[in-house]
Design a protein around this motif. Structure first.
Motif, PDB file in Angstrom:
ATOM      1  N   GLY A 166      60.273 -10.469   1.107  1.00  0.00           N
ATOM      2  CA  GLY A 166      61.037  -9.410   0.463  1.00  0.00           C
ATOM      3  C   GLY A 166      61.359  -8.291   1.423  1.00  0.00           C
ATOM      4  O   GLY A 166      62.481  -7.765   1.428  1.00  0.00           O
ATOM      5  N   ALA A 167      60.374  -7.907   2.245  1.00  0.00           N
ATOM      6  CA  ALA A 167      60.620  -6.851   3.231  1.00  0.00           C
ATOM      7  C   ALA A 167      61.654  -7.307   4.251  1.00  0.00           C
ATOM      8  O   ALA A 167      62.523  -6.524   4.669  1.00  0.00           O
ATOM      9  CB  ALA A 167      59.319  -6.472   3.931  1.00  0.00           C
ATOM     10  N   GLY A 168      61.578  -8.583   4.659  1.00  0.00           N
ATOM     11  CA  GLY A 168      62.562  -9.104   5.596  1.00  0.00           C
ATOM     12  C   GLY A 168      63.963  -9.072   5.022  1.00  0.00           C
ATOM     13  O   GLY A 168      64.925  -8.700   5.705  1.00  0.00           O
ATOM     14  N   GLU A 169      64.106  -9.457   3.750  1.00  0.00           N
ATOM     15  CA  GLU A 169      65.412  -9.415   3.095  1.00  0.00           C
ATOM     16  C   GLU A 169      65.920  -7.983   3.000  1.00  0.00           C
ATOM     17  O   GLU A 169      67.117  -7.715   3.183  1.00  0.00           O
ATOM     18  CB  GLU A 169      65.309 -10.040   1.705  1.00  0.00           C
ATOM     19  CG  GLU A 169      65.048 -11.535   1.732  1.00  0.00           C
ATOM     20  CD  GLU A 169      64.764 -12.096   0.347  1.00  0.00           C
ATOM     21  OE1 GLU A 169      64.785 -11.309  -0.623  1.00  0.00           O
ATOM     22  OE2 GLU A 169      64.519 -13.314   0.232  1.00  0.00           O
ATOM     23  N   PHE A 170      65.000  -7.054   2.719  1.00  0.00           N
ATOM     24  CA  PHE A 170      65.378  -5.648   2.610  1.00  0.00           C
ATOM     25  C   PHE A 170      65.919  -5.132   3.946  1.00  0.00           C
ATOM     26  O   PHE A 170      66.973  -4.488   3.996  1.00  0.00           O
ATOM     27  CB  PHE A 170      64.165  -4.829   2.172  1.00  0.00           C
ATOM     28  CG  PHE A 170      64.434  -3.360   1.999  1.00  0.00           C
ATOM     29  CD1 PHE A 170      65.209  -2.899   0.949  1.00  0.00           C
ATOM     30  CD2 PHE A 170      63.899  -2.432   2.886  1.00  0.00           C
ATOM     31  CE1 PHE A 170      65.463  -1.541   0.772  1.00  0.00           C
ATOM     32  CE2 PHE A 170      64.148  -1.084   2.730  1.00  0.00           C
ATOM     33  CZ  PHE A 170      64.925  -0.632   1.667  1.00  0.00           C
ATOM     34  N   PHE A 171      65.231  -5.433   5.038  1.00  0.00           N
ATOM     35  CA  PHE A 171      65.702  -4.974   6.334  1.00  0.00           C
ATOM     36  C   PHE A 171      66.957  -5.715   6.787  1.00  0.00           C
ATOM     37  O   PHE A 171      67.775  -5.154   7.523  1.00  0.00           O
ATOM     38  CB  PHE A 171      64.589  -5.066   7.378  1.00  0.00           C
ATOM     39  CG  PHE A 171      63.615  -3.931   7.303  1.00  0.00           C
ATOM     40  CD1 PHE A 171      64.002  -2.648   7.667  1.00  0.00           C
ATOM     41  CD2 PHE A 171      62.327  -4.130   6.848  1.00  0.00           C
ATOM     42  CE1 PHE A 171      63.117  -1.585   7.578  1.00  0.00           C
ATOM     43  CE2 PHE A 171      61.434  -3.068   6.755  1.00  0.00           C
ATOM     44  CZ  PHE A 171      61.835  -1.792   7.128  1.00  0.00           C
ATOM     45  N   ASP A 172      67.126  -6.944   6.347  1.00  0.00           N
ATOM     46  CA  ASP A 172      68.394  -7.635   6.608  1.00  0.00           C
ATOM     47  C   ASP A 172      69.556  -6.855   6.004  1.00  0.00           C
ATOM     48  O   ASP A 172      70.611  -6.696   6.628  1.00  0.00           O
ATOM     49  CB  ASP A 172      68.362  -9.045   6.008  1.00  0.00           C
ATOM     50  CG  ASP A 172      67.988 -10.112   7.024  1.00  0.00           C
ATOM     51  OD1 ASP A 172      68.264  -9.911   8.229  1.00  0.00           O
ATOM     52  OD2 ASP A 172      67.436 -11.144   6.628  1.00  0.00           O
ATOM     53  N   ILE A 173      69.347  -6.376   4.783  1.00  0.00           N
ATOM     54  CA  ILE A 173      70.382  -5.586   4.115  1.00  0.00           C
ATOM     55  C   ILE A 173      70.642  -4.296   4.877  1.00  0.00           C
ATOM     56  O   ILE A 173      71.800  -3.931   5.147  1.00  0.00           O
ATOM     57  CB  ILE A 173      69.958  -5.271   2.668  1.00  0.00           C
ATOM     58  CG1 ILE A 173      69.889  -6.552   1.838  1.00  0.00           C
ATOM     59  CG2 ILE A 173      70.934  -4.276   2.024  1.00  0.00           C
ATOM     60  CD1 ILE A 173      69.243  -6.367   0.479  1.00  0.00           C
ATOM     61  N   LEU A 174      69.561  -3.584   5.249  1.00  0.00           N
ATOM     62  CA  LEU A 174      69.731  -2.310   5.946  1.00  0.00           C
ATOM     63  C   LEU A 174      70.398  -2.499   7.306  1.00  0.00           C
ATOM     64  O   LEU A 174      71.272  -1.707   7.687  1.00  0.00           O
ATOM     65  CB  LEU A 174      68.371  -1.629   6.128  1.00  0.00           C
ATOM     66  CG  LEU A 174      67.639  -1.161   4.873  1.00  0.00           C
ATOM     67  CD1 LEU A 174      66.448  -0.282   5.254  1.00  0.00           C
ATOM     68  CD2 LEU A 174      68.557  -0.407   3.925  1.00  0.00           C
ATOM     69  N   ILE A 175      70.019  -3.536   8.041  1.00  0.00           N
ATOM     70  CA  ILE A 175      70.618  -3.774   9.351  1.00  0.00           C
ATOM     71  C   ILE A 175      72.102  -4.103   9.201  1.00  0.00           C
ATOM     72  O   ILE A 175      72.941  -3.615   9.961  1.00  0.00           O
ATOM     73  CB  ILE A 175      69.871  -4.901  10.084  1.00  0.00           C
ATOM     74  CG1 ILE A 175      68.481  -4.415  10.511  1.00  0.00           C
ATOM     75  CG2 ILE A 175      70.649  -5.372  11.315  1.00  0.00           C
ATOM     76  CD1 ILE A 175      67.583  -5.510  11.047  1.00  0.00           C
ATOM     77  N   GLY A 176      72.430  -4.931   8.206  1.00  0.00           N
ATOM     78  CA  GLY A 176      73.836  -5.254   7.967  1.00  0.00           C
ATOM     79  C   GLY A 176      74.651  -4.018   7.636  1.00  0.00           C
ATOM     80  O   GLY A 176      75.775  -3.846   8.138  1.00  0.00           O
ATOM     81  N   ARG A 177      74.096  -3.151   6.802  1.00  0.00           N
ATOM     82  CA  ARG A 177      74.802  -1.912   6.441  1.00  0.00           C
ATOM     83  C   ARG A 177      74.950  -0.996   7.650  1.00  0.00           C
ATOM     84  O   ARG A 177      75.989  -0.353   7.835  1.00  0.00           O
ATOM     85  CB  ARG A 177      74.049  -1.188   5.329  1.00  0.00           C
ATOM     86  CG  ARG A 177      74.138  -1.862   3.981  1.00  0.00           C
ATOM     87  CD  ARG A 177      73.471  -1.011   2.922  1.00  0.00           C
ATOM     88  NE  ARG A 177      73.711  -1.520   1.590  1.00  0.00           N
ATOM     89  CZ  ARG A 177      73.509  -0.816   0.480  1.00  0.00           C
ATOM     90  NH1 ARG A 177      73.034   0.417   0.575  1.00  0.00           N
ATOM     91  NH2 ARG A 177      73.733  -1.347  -0.695  1.00  0.00           N
ATOM     92  N   THR A 178      73.899  -0.925   8.463  1.00  0.00           N
ATOM     93  CA  THR A 178      73.946  -0.066   9.643  1.00  0.00           C
ATOM     94  C   THR A 178      75.022  -0.533  10.608  1.00  0.00           C
ATOM     95  O   THR A 178      75.793   0.279  11.150  1.00  0.00           O
ATOM     96  CB  THR A 178      72.585  -0.041  10.347  1.00  0.00           C
ATOM     97  OG1 THR A 178      71.589   0.432   9.432  1.00  0.00           O
ATOM     98  CG2 THR A 178      72.600   0.868  11.566  1.00  0.00           C
ATOM     99  N   LYS A 179      75.099  -1.825  10.832  1.00  0.00           N
ATOM    100  CA  LYS A 179      76.134  -2.363  11.716  1.00  0.00           C
ATOM    101  C   LYS A 179      77.535  -2.068  11.167  1.00  0.00           C
ATOM    102  O   LYS A 179      78.463  -1.747  11.920  1.00  0.00           O
ATOM    103  CB  LYS A 179      75.946  -3.873  11.894  1.00  0.00           C
ATOM    104  CG  LYS A 179      74.744  -4.258  12.730  1.00  0.00           C
ATOM    105  CD  LYS A 179      74.639  -5.777  12.852  1.00  0.00           C
ATOM    106  CE  LYS A 179      73.499  -6.187  13.765  1.00  0.00           C
ATOM    107  NZ  LYS A 179      73.375  -7.675  13.867  1.00  0.00           N
ATOM    108  N   LYS A 180      77.689  -2.168   9.863  1.00  0.00           N
ATOM    109  CA  LYS A 180      78.992  -1.935   9.249  1.00  0.00           C
ATOM    110  C   LYS A 180      79.424  -0.483   9.406  1.00  0.00           C
ATOM    111  O   LYS A 180      80.573  -0.195   9.772  1.00  0.00           O
ATOM    112  CB  LYS A 180      78.942  -2.315   7.768  1.00  0.00           C
ATOM    113  CG  LYS A 180      80.283  -2.194   7.059  1.00  0.00           C
ATOM    114  CD  LYS A 180      80.189  -2.685   5.620  1.00  0.00           C
ATOM    115  CE  LYS A 180      81.542  -2.572   4.915  1.00  0.00           C
ATOM    116  NZ  LYS A 180      81.462  -3.077   3.508  1.00  0.00           N
ATOM    117  N   LEU A 181      78.525   0.474   9.119  1.00  0.00           N
ATOM    118  CA  LEU A 181      78.904   1.879   9.236  1.00  0.00           C
ATOM    119  C   LEU A 181      79.122   2.264  10.693  1.00  0.00           C
ATOM    120  O   LEU A 181      79.990   3.090  11.002  1.00  0.00           O
ATOM    121  CB  LEU A 181      77.887   2.789   8.542  1.00  0.00           C
ATOM    122  CG  LEU A 181      76.523   3.044   9.160  1.00  0.00           C
ATOM    123  CD1 LEU A 181      76.557   4.228  10.119  1.00  0.00           C
ATOM    124  CD2 LEU A 181      75.492   3.339   8.062  1.00  0.00           C
ATOM    125  N   ALA A 182      78.364   1.647  11.604  1.00  0.00           N
ATOM    126  CA  ALA A 182      78.563   1.923  13.029  1.00  0.00           C
ATOM    127  C   ALA A 182      79.930   1.408  13.482  1.00  0.00           C
ATOM    128  O   ALA A 182      80.631   2.070  14.258  1.00  0.00           O
ATOM    129  CB  ALA A 182      77.452   1.287  13.851  1.00  0.00           C
TER     130      ALA A 182
END
Length: 243
Positions: A34-50
């Motif tokens: 679950g934590a891995g999936e959560f950070f997958d989401i955050l990393i994807g969002r971070t890359k998108k906003l960057a």
């Protein structure tokens, strides 16, 4: 690409989702997936906003980082981008879900007028650090109290880091543990992340016919509608038992 941002790089300095899940037990010790999936989401969002910032973006995780300590790895990442010819680097991580594209673009814009831009986090660290290459000094950089709650104060009070113009962004929170995760749930209007977090925190466990953890359904409707402080005793006990 916007002409004014060609001298600026955005550095996403991050661990992979797998490594973050091992390091930060957000949903309890047995819930790495679950934590891995959560950070997958955050990393994807971070890359998108960057990517929407108008600057070149570099994602540097543990596979590309060099050095024995956090400070060494972080300093090397900055230096590598300065060596590529960028005169300004704005660094962000993956654990500040309140960071948005508007704030990142503002940081990049402020770097055109300042040598230091800081995004202070509520725990005393920083969620964003922008540096002009003319201000960068490896020894001074390594002397900063990395991964400590005195980092932001050290940047604000050090004569060296204040010798150029500086700018401070709004305070945001980063997510390092279950407590900060719950604080984020109470503040945010991001229904998707709230649903994800509560589902993984409050799954029912049944032992001998006795429910030992409150369920997502128990919490979700009133929690999202009222957004008031939860019952501390019930909340804490549920998290402990669900972990």
């Amino acid at each position: 690409m916007d002409q004014k941002n060609r001298d600026t790089a955005v550095l996403i300095f991050s661990l992979s989702a797998r490594r973050e899940a091992e390091r930060k037990r957000l949903f309890g010790g047995g819930k790495k997936q679950g934590a891995g999936e959560f950070f997958d989401i955050l990393i994807g969002r971070t890359k998108k906003l960057a990517s929407a910032s108008g600057a070149d973006v570099y994602f540097i995780d543990e596979g590309k980082q060099r050095g024995h300590t956090f400070g060494e790895r972080y300093a090397n990442a900055f230096q590598d981008l300065f060596d590529k010819g960028y005169s300004k680097v704005v660094s962000i991580g993956n654990d500040a879900p309140e960071l948005n594209a508007e704030t990142l673009r503002k940081a990049i814009a402020e770097m055109q007028q300042n040598d230091l831009v800081v995004g202070p986090s509520t725990d005393g660290g920083v969620y964003l650090l922008g540096l002009n290459g003319s201000l960068f000094n490896t020894d001074e950089f390594l002397n900063l109290p990395w991964l400590q709650d005195s980092l932001c104060d050290a940047l604000a009070k050090s004569v060296y880091w204040q010798q150029g113009g500086s700018f401070s962004l709004d305070f945001f929170s980063d997510i390092d543990d279950t407590a900060s995760l719950l604080q984020f749930v109470q503040r945010t209007s991001d229904r998707f992340l709230v649903d994800f977090i509560l589902i993984h925190l409050f799954r029912s466990k049944v032992s001998c016919g006795h429910r030992v953890a409150i369920t997502f359904i128990d919490v979700h409707p009133s929690f999202l509608t009222l957004r008031g402080p939860p019952n501390t005793q019930t909340y804490t006990e549920s998290v402990r038992k669900a972990a």
